[in-house]
Write an enzyme that holds these catalytic residues in place. Structure first.
Site, PDB file in Angstrom:
ATOM      1  N   GLU A  34       0.840  -1.202   0.000  1.00 30.77           N
ATOM      2  CA  GLU A  34       0.000   0.000   0.000  1.00 30.77           C
ATOM      3  C   GLU A  34       0.875   1.253   0.000  1.00 30.77           C
ATOM      4  O   GLU A  34       1.834   1.349   0.774  1.00 30.77           O
ATOM      5  CB  GLU A  34      -0.904  -0.036   1.231  1.00 30.77           C
ATOM      6  N   ASP A 173      -4.199   1.104  -9.393  1.00 29.50           N
ATOM      7  CA  ASP A 173      -5.640   0.905  -9.571  1.00 29.50           C
ATOM      8  C   ASP A 173      -5.998   0.703 -11.037  1.00 29.50           C
ATOM      9  O   ASP A 173      -6.772  -0.190 -11.400  1.00 29.50           O
ATOM     10  CB  ASP A 173      -6.420   2.116  -9.035  1.00 29.50           C
TER      11      ASP A 173
HETATM   12  C1  GLA Z   1      -5.007   4.958  -4.136  1.00 23.76           C
HETATM   13  C2  GLA Z   1      -4.190   5.297  -5.389  1.00 23.76           C
HETATM   14  C3  GLA Z   1      -3.196   4.178  -5.736  1.00 23.76           C
HETATM   15  C4  GLA Z   1      -2.369   3.771  -4.534  1.00 23.76           C
HETATM   16  C5  GLA Z   1      -3.263   3.551  -3.298  1.00 23.76           C
HETATM   17  C6  GLA Z   1      -2.466   3.318  -2.063  1.00 23.76           C
HETATM   18  O1  GLA Z   1      -5.836   3.869  -4.393  1.00 23.76           O
HETATM   19  O2  GLA Z   1      -5.032   5.531  -6.488  1.00 23.76           O
HETATM   20  O3  GLA Z   1      -2.370   4.575  -6.809  1.00 23.76           O
HETATM   21  O4  GLA Z   1      -1.364   4.711  -4.268  1.00 23.76           O
HETATM   22  O5  GLA Z   1      -4.136   4.637  -3.061  1.00 23.76           O
HETATM   23  O6  GLA Z   1      -1.732   2.150  -2.162  1.00 23.76           O
END
Ligand code: GLA
Length: 395
Positions: A34, A173
């Site tokens: 994360e 994501d």
């Molecule tokens: C959000 C962002 C991702 C990532 C997460 C944390 O979902 O869109 O790119 O950084 O937070 O892991």
């Protein structure tokens, strides 16, 4: 409000003419890794069985329109004009960024009619935004026969989030939504974009998401601040190790050695990231060795780091993880996604899942006076075309 692809197609047929192309774009979970994506590290996401559906077809009247099923709003886009972000409605910016990027890349777009809707809970950290961006980019690519590959569509989707929405997100994501594979997690190296799939063998365990139903203010700006703190940390270390370009190149001893030179919380932020990057690789070995318990332990450690060092958790998320930790049937739990609210992800013995969720519901209600949502999830395919007759997805 939840919509199926039938709802989306039905609405399309009420509003517009023609046989629409139907696209499904999933949300994502992240098993571990994360806030490592924008630090060039590793992540382990997967696409889920919650998604957004798009029905679209060429416009017969030359006017491009997008209809959002969720709030019944129509937005008209003039493809001839310079496309810029708008104040209202906010949802359209995810999509306008894609149009802008395609146009500026020299891709001609035909006017279109589009209806979209789905069942990803908004603001729960399941990446409804990436699913909007990726699904729409894929849909326009198909409708206009542009033949842009998935990797470039992923970057367009991220570009839209950065420049039209204002969140400097990493690549995780959009990658997961576009590249997901049924029953598999993705181990993604966010520096090289090399990736591999591993089947997630849950054998008697289930993935359960617990939604706190809270989203604390300033989520986006806090996210961008974390990213900036990591970059500042890299600058500090660069003075001593000019060869490094991101926290991916940093080891814990390098951080410890120069601890006194970091401002504010920068040291803690960097420490969490460096530890988490190592943890993802160890967790990947756990999966390979079919040691789900060891994997789950690492999820608890991740949560500790996200809460204590990276400070992106909140009381509600910490409470969920504490309950999970005490529950015999849970072998791993942590907050998931950007943080400050949203969901925890839990690995729970399937026959203890009912007891766990009712414990969560009862105690959360007693403590915060909020009814949480519980989502059992399974791992699904990435963005795909849906065959309206058979409902099968076509990759
Ligand atoms: C959000 C962002 C991702 C990532 C997460 C944390 O979902 O869109 O790119 O950084 O937070 O892991």
């Amino acid at each position: 409000m939840e919509f199926t692809h039938h709802d989306v197609v039905r609405k399309f047929k009420v509003l517009y003419t023609g046989e629409p192309l139907i696209i499904r774009a999933p949300g994502r979970i992240n098993l571990i890794g994360e806030h490592t994506d924008y630090n060039n590290g590793f992540v382990m996401p997967a696409a889920i069985d919650y998604g957004t559906f798009f029905a679209l077809a060429p416009a017969t009247d030359g006017r491009s329109e997008i209809f959002a099923l969720k709030n019944g709003q129509t937005y008209t886009v003039d493809l001839e004009q310079d496309i810029k972000p708008v104040k209202n409605p906010g949802w359209v910016n995810y999509l306008l960024g894609i149009i802008h990027k395609l146009k500026s890349g020299g891709h001609p777009l035909i006017p279109f009619k589009c209806v979209f809707g789905g069942n990803i809970p908004i603001g729960s950290g399941l990446s409804s935004s990436a699913s909007l961006e990726c699904g729409f980019a894929f849909a326009l690519n198909e409708l206009n026969h542009l033949r842009i590959d998935r990797q470039r569509l992923i970057f367009m989707a991220q570009w839209s989030e950065h420049n039209f929405v204002g969140v400097k997100c990493g690549i995780m994501d959009q990658f997961a939504s576009m590249m997901g594979k049924k029953d598999n997690v993705i181990l993604l190296d966010c520096r090289s974009l090399e990736y591999s799939y591993s089947p997630l063998k849950l054998d008697g365990y289930s993935l359960v998401l617990c939604d706190t139903k809270v989203k604390h203010a300033l989520v986006d700006s806090d996210y961008n601040t974390r990213r900036h703190e990591c970059e500042r940390g890299v600058e500090v270390l660069k003075k001593h190790y000019p060869e490094i370009s991101s926290l991916r190149d940093v080891k814990c001893d390098m951080l410890e050695k120069h601890k006194g030179e970091f401002a504010g919380r920068e040291f803690n932020r960097c420490l969490y990231i460096v530890q988490e990057m190592e943890r993802v690789l160890m967790a990947n070995n756990d999966l390979k060795n079919n040691n789900l318990k060891a994997f789950g332990e690492k999820m608890f450690e991740t949560h500790k780091g996200l809460s204590g060092l990276y400070e992106v958790s909140c009381d509600e998320l910490d409470f969920f993880v504490a309950i999970a930790h005490e529950h015999e049937g849970v072998i791993g739990a942590r907050m998931m996604g950007g943080g400050f609210g949203g969901c925890t992800i839990n690995i729970v013995q399937s026959d203890a899942a009912l007891d766990f969720t009712s414990t969560i519901k009862k105690s959360y209600r007693a403590m915060f006076n909020i009814d949480p949502e519980i989502y059992p999830v399974t791992i699904g395919e990435g963005v795909s075309i849906v065959n309206n007759e058979t409902q099968e997805t076509i990759l």
